[in-house]
Every structure is written in structure tokens, then in C-alpha cells.
Write an enzyme that holds these catalytic residues in place. Structure first.
Site, PDB file in Angstrom:
ATOM      1  N   LYS A 205      -2.227  35.789  22.006  1.00 42.31           N
ATOM      2  CA  LYS A 205      -1.880  34.780  22.627  1.00 42.31           C
ATOM      3  C   LYS A 205      -3.194  34.237  23.544  1.00 42.31           C
ATOM      4  O   LYS A 205      -3.254  33.116  23.314  1.00 42.31           O
ATOM      5  CB  LYS A 205      -0.719  35.088  23.830  1.00 42.31           C
ATOM      6  CG  LYS A 205      -0.341  34.129  24.625  1.00 42.31           C
ATOM      7  CD  LYS A 205       0.765  34.545  25.601  1.00 42.31           C
ATOM      8  CE  LYS A 205       0.998  33.495  26.835  1.00 42.31           C
ATOM      9  NZ  LYS A 205       2.269  33.858  27.598  1.00 42.31           N
ATOM     10  N   GLU A 211      -9.529  44.635  22.412  1.00 42.17           N
ATOM     11  CA  GLU A 211      -8.997  45.250  21.012  1.00 42.17           C
ATOM     12  C   GLU A 211      -9.002  44.538  19.810  1.00 42.17           C
ATOM     13  O   GLU A 211      -9.311  44.628  18.675  1.00 42.17           O
ATOM     14  CB  GLU A 211      -7.825  46.138  21.293  1.00 42.17           C
ATOM     15  CG  GLU A 211      -7.871  47.031  22.263  1.00 42.17           C
ATOM     16  CD  GLU A 211      -7.347  46.588  23.802  1.00 42.17           C
ATOM     17  OE1 GLU A 211      -7.585  45.285  24.025  1.00 42.17           O
ATOM     18  OE2 GLU A 211      -6.765  47.326  24.430  1.00 42.17           O
ATOM     19  N   GLY A 266       4.337  37.548  25.933  1.00 40.57           N
ATOM     20  CA  GLY A 266       3.922  38.310  24.948  1.00 40.57           C
ATOM     21  C   GLY A 266       4.870  39.174  24.345  1.00 40.57           C
ATOM     22  O   GLY A 266       5.199  38.917  23.143  1.00 40.57           O
ATOM     23  N   ARG A 267       5.740  39.844  25.235  1.00 39.93           N
ATOM     24  CA  ARG A 267       6.640  40.523  24.688  1.00 39.93           C
ATOM     25  C   ARG A 267       7.956  40.059  24.211  1.00 39.93           C
ATOM     26  O   ARG A 267       8.831  40.535  23.738  1.00 39.93           O
ATOM     27  CB  ARG A 267       7.117  41.811  25.701  1.00 39.93           C
ATOM     28  CG  ARG A 267       7.369  41.239  26.966  1.00 39.93           C
ATOM     29  CD  ARG A 267       7.394  42.372  27.975  1.00 39.93           C
ATOM     30  NE  ARG A 267       7.327  41.901  29.582  1.00 39.93           N
ATOM     31  CZ  ARG A 267       6.527  41.305  30.261  1.00 39.93           C
ATOM     32  NH1 ARG A 267       5.302  41.159  29.686  1.00 39.93           N
ATOM     33  NH2 ARG A 267       6.837  40.851  31.478  1.00 39.93           N
ATOM     34  N   GLU A 352       7.537  46.854  30.522  1.00 39.10           N
ATOM     35  CA  GLU A 352       6.675  45.649  31.142  1.00 39.10           C
ATOM     36  C   GLU A 352       7.419  44.710  32.082  1.00 39.10           C
ATOM     37  O   GLU A 352       6.967  44.305  33.151  1.00 39.10           O
ATOM     38  CB  GLU A 352       6.019  45.068  30.076  1.00 39.10           C
ATOM     39  CG  GLU A 352       4.586  44.853  30.191  1.00 39.10           C
ATOM     40  CD  GLU A 352       3.903  44.350  28.866  1.00 39.10           C
ATOM     41  OE1 GLU A 352       4.195  44.494  27.731  1.00 39.10           O
ATOM     42  OE2 GLU A 352       3.174  43.600  28.963  1.00 39.10           O
ATOM     43  N   HIS A 383      17.192  67.350  16.504  1.00 38.55           N
ATOM     44  CA  HIS A 383      16.460  68.541  16.347  1.00 38.55           C
ATOM     45  C   HIS A 383      15.439  68.786  17.129  1.00 38.55           C
ATOM     46  O   HIS A 383      14.751  69.758  16.774  1.00 38.55           O
ATOM     47  CB  HIS A 383      16.289  68.736  14.765  1.00 38.55           C
ATOM     48  CG  HIS A 383      17.127  68.609  13.870  1.00 38.55           C
ATOM     49  ND1 HIS A 383      17.954  69.849  13.212  1.00 38.55           N
ATOM     50  CD2 HIS A 383      17.692  67.396  13.447  1.00 38.55           C
ATOM     51  CE1 HIS A 383      18.962  69.504  12.494  1.00 38.55           C
ATOM     52  NE2 HIS A 383      19.154  67.983  12.557  1.00 38.55           N
ATOM     53  N   LYS A 511      -6.915  45.528  31.160  1.00 35.08           N
ATOM     54  CA  LYS A 511      -8.033  44.854  30.348  1.00 35.08           C
ATOM     55  C   LYS A 511      -9.328  44.538  31.191  1.00 35.08           C
ATOM     56  O   LYS A 511     -10.587  44.654  30.685  1.00 35.08           O
ATOM     57  CB  LYS A 511      -7.347  43.238  30.083  1.00 35.08           C
ATOM     58  CG  LYS A 511      -6.229  43.396  29.065  1.00 35.08           C
ATOM     59  CD  LYS A 511      -5.720  42.024  28.617  1.00 35.08           C
ATOM     60  CE  LYS A 511      -4.522  42.001  27.592  1.00 35.08           C
ATOM     61  NZ  LYS A 511      -3.889  40.718  27.153  1.00 35.08           N
TER      62      LYS A 511
HETATM   63  C1  G6Q Z   1       3.250  41.414  26.690  1.00 34.83           C
HETATM   64  C2  G6Q Z   1       1.894  41.812  27.312  1.00 34.83           C
HETATM   65  C3  G6Q Z   1       0.898  42.395  26.463  1.00 34.83           C
HETATM   66  C4  G6Q Z   1       0.224  41.740  25.221  1.00 34.83           C
HETATM   67  C5  G6Q Z   1      -1.411  42.056  24.812  1.00 34.83           C
HETATM   68  C6  G6Q Z   1      -2.074  41.344  23.881  1.00 34.83           C
HETATM   69  O1  G6Q Z   1       4.180  41.055  27.192  1.00 34.83           O
HETATM   70  O2  G6Q Z   1       1.332  40.684  27.996  1.00 34.83           O
HETATM   71  O3  G6Q Z   1       1.591  43.457  25.585  1.00 34.83           O
HETATM   72  O4  G6Q Z   1       0.858  41.110  24.379  1.00 34.83           O
HETATM   73  O5  G6Q Z   1      -1.930  42.340  25.790  1.00 34.83           O
HETATM   74  O6  G6Q Z   1      -2.248  40.156  24.403  1.00 34.83           O
HETATM   75  P1  G6Q Z   1      -2.699  39.128  23.599  1.00 34.83           P
HETATM   76  O7  G6Q Z   1      -1.932  38.278  22.509  1.00 34.83           O
HETATM   77  O8  G6Q Z   1      -3.179  37.780  24.458  1.00 34.83           O
HETATM   78  O9  G6Q Z   1      -3.930  39.531  22.758  1.00 34.83           O
END
Ligand code: G6Q
Length: 548
Positions: A205, A211, A266-267, A352, A383, A511
């Protein structure tokens, strides 16, 4: 808004809990032949049985009164109408627009967002069809065989879950997901791939996530080591982001960028272009069916009375256990191997969104919020950790999920799976009394002290609550409805707790911290002094690193 735990509805629930706590579900069923009929609900493809919860009719009436006190219906409208429900980031949370059907506009600040949504969906369709059909060629003229999604958190968990749940193996492309900055993730994936036939989807996003950018750069180095000329990057790297400038800075042609917007969290982003790997894996028609299923659930959530509203009921039951029984965790147990990543995705959505300890106004929350979501596919868990569900001391409300039809020709396997799906909630609810244990042991010939010694160990208290969710089969439309169900359940709870479900400052902190420490690992001075433990660890790591 005044604190909900100061309201008469809350006080009534506290008092009511003292009356309900000693009741055993076994007795509630024995006493009430209509319990199953009253405490079940169909919403689209989903059938929910919530009768194995420690509730009476009065409990539900009181929980609904609490929801009214929190103005839940008004908040649901605010969500759908694109109000800035994410107050700390001054953003709407309009993921429902991404799966909106029909021609009606969805307004954000007076502007219809649907033309943009449809434009990107069309771009996804064209692109995914050309890659799947083999029209899209790599730099040596060969078709694409493998797609690697590079993203993390919301830019990974949702698409990865849907791709495995929809049994994407039958499509023309193999999908891979790389998320961890641990180089093992990327190198293990690349080991079996050929640069000539691999397409990378860089999903972020913000397009600044450490990463993802590091994995993306390493993937490009790997690609260019064979392809040579950077001009070939265009055929092998596409981006999904809200940040055009950052995408260009990375070196991806903006024509190969799939856009989404800051009003998509994001989620909650698998419904946007972040779902591109889903379209590549299972085709755009099935991605569309996924959106349609989520939209069905949106309509159910928005239009049904609270008392017959599946996300509302599930949300309120969660509040009942978290706030009035002190439950700290919740298990999600899908009896479907394809759903093995479902829990990780919902875990992110819930933890989150609900992991907050101040109200929307910034005051400390006066009650518990959120719970630890965990679980995994049945029957495997039976199990392993089910032991704690059956005989442990914590109260763990559990959701059992299962498709009635199997997607494999192995019908006998599915009957065994379903019998386990039915047996576990029953055992958790009924338990086993000392008299039943004695009777069972006597039949094996055991008696006297030998028998009595075993009795307490083989008793099950029962009265352990669960929901059962059934659906005909796990097709795209049903999966869309299921995911949206948990999203809305989470929103319901956030309204009751008066917290912002759509920010994630804890994730942002991670981050920030890692960026600072990265430079210190390379001997650069830190921005702020560390505590003795962190300084000590840093020095230890630095000395060992330079020793190599
Ligand atoms: C989701 C969070 C988090 C995010 C990641 C990746 O709601 O904000 O999981 O999606 O940190 O972020 P980017 O898409 O900006 O790389």
C-alpha cells in the site's frame, strides 16, 4: 460518548451473568426443545448455529440493548456511507465499496468512488486473462508459469489465504507468496523458478515497507542476473499500491501499476488490486464471485435487524465472553484443509483492529477489548491443542466451520471429517459426568480404588461454548461471505468498545524501530539511547557480525 460499562445495559448484563454462569448448556437444551430453532440463522450460503452458547433469550435481549446503547445501527450506516470512521488517520474504511454491485454510486466526500473501482477491476481482468492465457510473454517470448507475490501483512495474508482456499492448483499458473524479510523465504521460492517465466507482483500500500522493498530489490537482482537488460523488468514486475511515485522510483512502469486508495485498510485490502494474485490464480470470474459473496454479507449486515444479523450476533457473543466471562482467547477451527491459512488472516483482521486500549476520544478503555485469535484446521487440532479446549482451565469460545460437500472425490474422508466436526462441539457442550465416567470404566472391568483414582481425570466439565458455521461448499462466493462476516463482526465489537478498528499504530511502531536499529547495526549512532538490555544485545550482535 460515555463509557459503555457505565450504562444500565452493562449493569444489567453483569447481574444477568451471575444468574447464567451456574447454568449448564446440557440443562438448557434439555429444558427447551425450541432452542436450536431459535438460536440458528441462515445468511446467504452460511448457516450459523449459536445454540451451544451460554446464553438465554434474556441474554440476547440484554446484549442487543447494549448494542443499541452504543448506537450500533448508526455506526453501521456511517461505515457504509464512507464517513471517516478511522479518526486518527482521518480516513474512511470503504472496503465495502470494493465489492459493491450495481450502478448506485458510493460517495466519499461527495465523489463517487465506483468509476475508479471499476476501472481497476477491468485492468485486473485484462491483465490476469492475458497472463493466464499465455498472451503475456516474458522477455524471451515464453509464457509465464509462476507468479511470486511479494508483500507482507495485509498485502500478503488475505490473497495467500484465498488462493489456497480456492484450490488454485488447477489453474495455469503456480502462485508463490514471499513475505518475510528473512532471506530464506525468497531464496527458497526462487530456487525452483526460471526468471524467463516468472512474474513478480510487488504489493505494498505504502511502497515503503522495508521487508517488501528489500525482497523486491533482491528479486529484481535475481531476475537481472539472467535477463541482463533492465528494460526486461517491465514484462516481469508489476506493482499494486496507492503510491505511484514510489512505484516509479522502484523502476516499475506506472502502466503496470494496479492502484488502490488510502480508504482501503491493509487488512481489508484483498478485495482491491491487492487481490491480483487471486485473479491470476483462479481467474477474474472467481475473484468477482468472491466480491459478490462479500457484498451479499454487506447487504445482510446493513439491512437485517440486529437480532437476526449474523455479524452482529457473533460480535455480541464475543463481547459476552470477553467482557462478562473474562475470556481472553477465541479459537477458529475450520474443518477444511484448504482453509489452513484462514485463521492467520482473520487473526490479523481481529487482533490488528481490536488491539487498542484507548477509546476513539483517546481515553483509556474501561473494559477489555479484543482477544487472542488462534486455531487451525480440524481434525489436526484435535490431536494437539483441543486437550486444553476440553479440560483446560481457560474459557475458550470456539467457532467450528465446515463445508457440507467435499471438493475431492474422496467422499468417505469427508464423512469422517464431518463426523468429527459434529462430535467436538457436542463433547465441549455436554462434557462427561463422574457417573458417566464410572459407568464407562466399570464396563472395562475396573473397580474400587483403581477406578476412583481415574474418575477426576476422565471427567469433562462441558458447558464450553461454540458456534457452528456450515455452508454447502467452499466456493468463491461463500468464502467472500465468510471473510466479510468476520470483518463485520470485528467492526461490531469495535463499536461496542468505542475503539478505532481501522488504525494500527503498533504495526507502524515496528516499522519505525527496525529502521533505527538497522543503521545502528552498521555502527551508525542511534537516534536515542537504548535501555541496558537492548544496548547489550546490540553490542553482542555487532561483535559477532563483524567477527564473520
Ligand atoms: C494492515 C496493516 C499491515 C500492512 C503491512 C504492509 O492493516 O497495516 O499488515 O498491511 O504492514 O504494509 P504495506 O502494504 O504498506 O507494505
Amino acid at each position: 460518548m460515555s463509557d459503555l460499562n457505565q450504562t444500565p445495559a452493562w449493569a444489567a448484563l453483569e447481574q444477568h451473568q451471575r444468574a447464567v454462569a451456574p447454568l449448564h448448556l446440557r440443562d438448557l437444551f434439555a429444558r427447551d426443545p425450541g432452542r436450536f430453532e431459535r438460536f440458528t440463522l441462515q445468511a446467504g450460503p452460511l448457516f450459523l448455529d449459536y445454540s451451544k452458547n451460554r446464553v438465554t433469550d434474556e441474554t440476547l435481549t440484554l446484549l442487543l440493548a447494549l448494542a443499541n446503547e452504543a448506537q450500533l445501527s448508526a455506526w453501521i450506516e456511517r461505515l457504509f456511507r464512507g464517513e471517516r470512521v478511522n479518526g486518527t488517520e482521518r480516513r474512511a474504511a470503504l472496503h465495502t465499496a470494493l465489492r459493491h454491485r450495481g450502478d448506485a454510486p458510493v460517495l466519499l466526500d461527495g465523489r463517487d468512488v465506483m468509476p475508479d473501482v471499476r476501472r481497476v477491476l477491468e485492468q485486473m481482468r485484462k491483465f490476469s486473462e492475458s497472463v493466464r492465457s499465455g498472451d503475456w510473454r516474458g522477455y524471451t517470448g515464453q509464457p509465464i508459469t509462476d507468479v511470486v507475490n511479494i508483500g507482507i501483512g495485509g498485502s500478503d495474508l488475505g490473497p495467500a489465504m484465498v488462493v489456497s482456499a480456492l484450490d488454485a492448483d488447477c489453474g495455469p499458473l503456480r502462485l508463490h507468496f514471499v513475505s518475510n524479510v528473512d532471506g530464506a523465504d525468497l531464496s527458497r521460492t526462487l530456487r525452483t523458478l526460471s526468471p524467463e517465466q516468472t512474474l513478480f507482483v510487488i504489493a505494498s500500500k505504502t511502497f515503503t515497507t522495508q521487508e517488501t522493498l528489500l525482497n523486491a530489490h533482491s528479486a529484481r537482482d535475481w531476475f537481472l542476473a539472467q535477463a541482463g537488460d533492465p528494460v526486461h523488468v517491465a514484462r516481469h514486475f508489476v506493482a499494486v499500491s496507492t503510491q505511484r511515485d514510489e512505484v516509479v522510483r522502484f523502476g516499475i512502469d506506472p502502466a503496470h501499476m494496479f492502484e488502490f486508495w488510502d480508504w482501503v485498510g491493509g487488512r481489508y485490502s484483498l478485495w482491491s488490486a491487492i487481490g491480483l494474485p487471486i485473479a491470476l490464480a483462479v481467474g477474474m470470474d472467481r475473484f468477482d464471485a468472491l466480491l459478490a459473496g462479500a457484498h451479499d454479507m454487506d447487504e445482510h449486515f446493513r439491512r437485517s435487524p440486529l437480532a437476526r444479523n449474523m455479524p452482529v450476533l457473533m460480535g455480541l457473543l464475543g463481547v459476552w465472553y470477553i467482557n462478562f466471562f473474562g475470556a481472553q482467547t477465541q479459537a477458529i477451527l475450520p474443518y477444511d484443509q484448504g482453509m489452513h491459512r484462514f485463521v492467520s488472516h482473520i487473526q490479523q483482521v481481529v487482533m490488528e483492529s481490536s488491539g487498542k486500549s484507548v477509546t476513539r476520544e483517546g481515553r483509556p478503555v474501561p473494559c477489555a477489548t479484543g482477544s487472542v485469535v488462534w486455531g487451525g484446521p480440524g481434525t489436526n487440532g484435535q490431536h494437539a491443542y483441543f486437550q486444553l479446549l476440553h479440560q483446560g482451565t481457560p474459557l475458550v469460545p470456539a467457532d467450528f466451520l465446515a463445508p457440507i460437500e467435499s471438493r475431492t472425490p474422496l467422499g468417505e474422508h469427508h464423512r469422517v471429517l464431518l463426523s468429527n466436526f459434529l462430535a467436538q462441539p457436542e463433547a465441549l457442550m455436554r462434557g462427561k459426568t463422574a457417573a458417566e465416567v464410572r459407568h464407562e470404566l466399570e464396563r472395562t472391568g475396573l473397580k474400587g480404588d483403581d477406578l476412583e483414582r481415574l474418575v477426576p481425570h476422565r471427567c469433562f466439565s462441558g458447558n464450553r461454548p461454540s458456534n457452528s458455521l456450515l455452508f454447502q461448499k467452499l466456493d468463491a462466493r461463500t468464502l467472500g461471505a465468510l471473510i466479510a462476516l468476520y470483518e463485520h463482526k470485528t467492526f461490531v465489537q469495535s463499536v461496542l468498545w468505542n475503539i478505532n478498528a481501522f488504525d494500527q499504530w503498533g504495526v507502524e511502531l515496528g516499522k519505525q524501530l527496525a529502521r533505527d536499529l538497522l543503521s545502528e547495526l552498521s555502527d551508525a549512532p542511534g537516534r536515542a539511547p537504548h535501555d541496558a538490555s537492548t544496548s547489550g544485545l546490540l553490542a553482542y550482535v555487532r561483535s559477532r557480525l563483524s567477527g564473520h
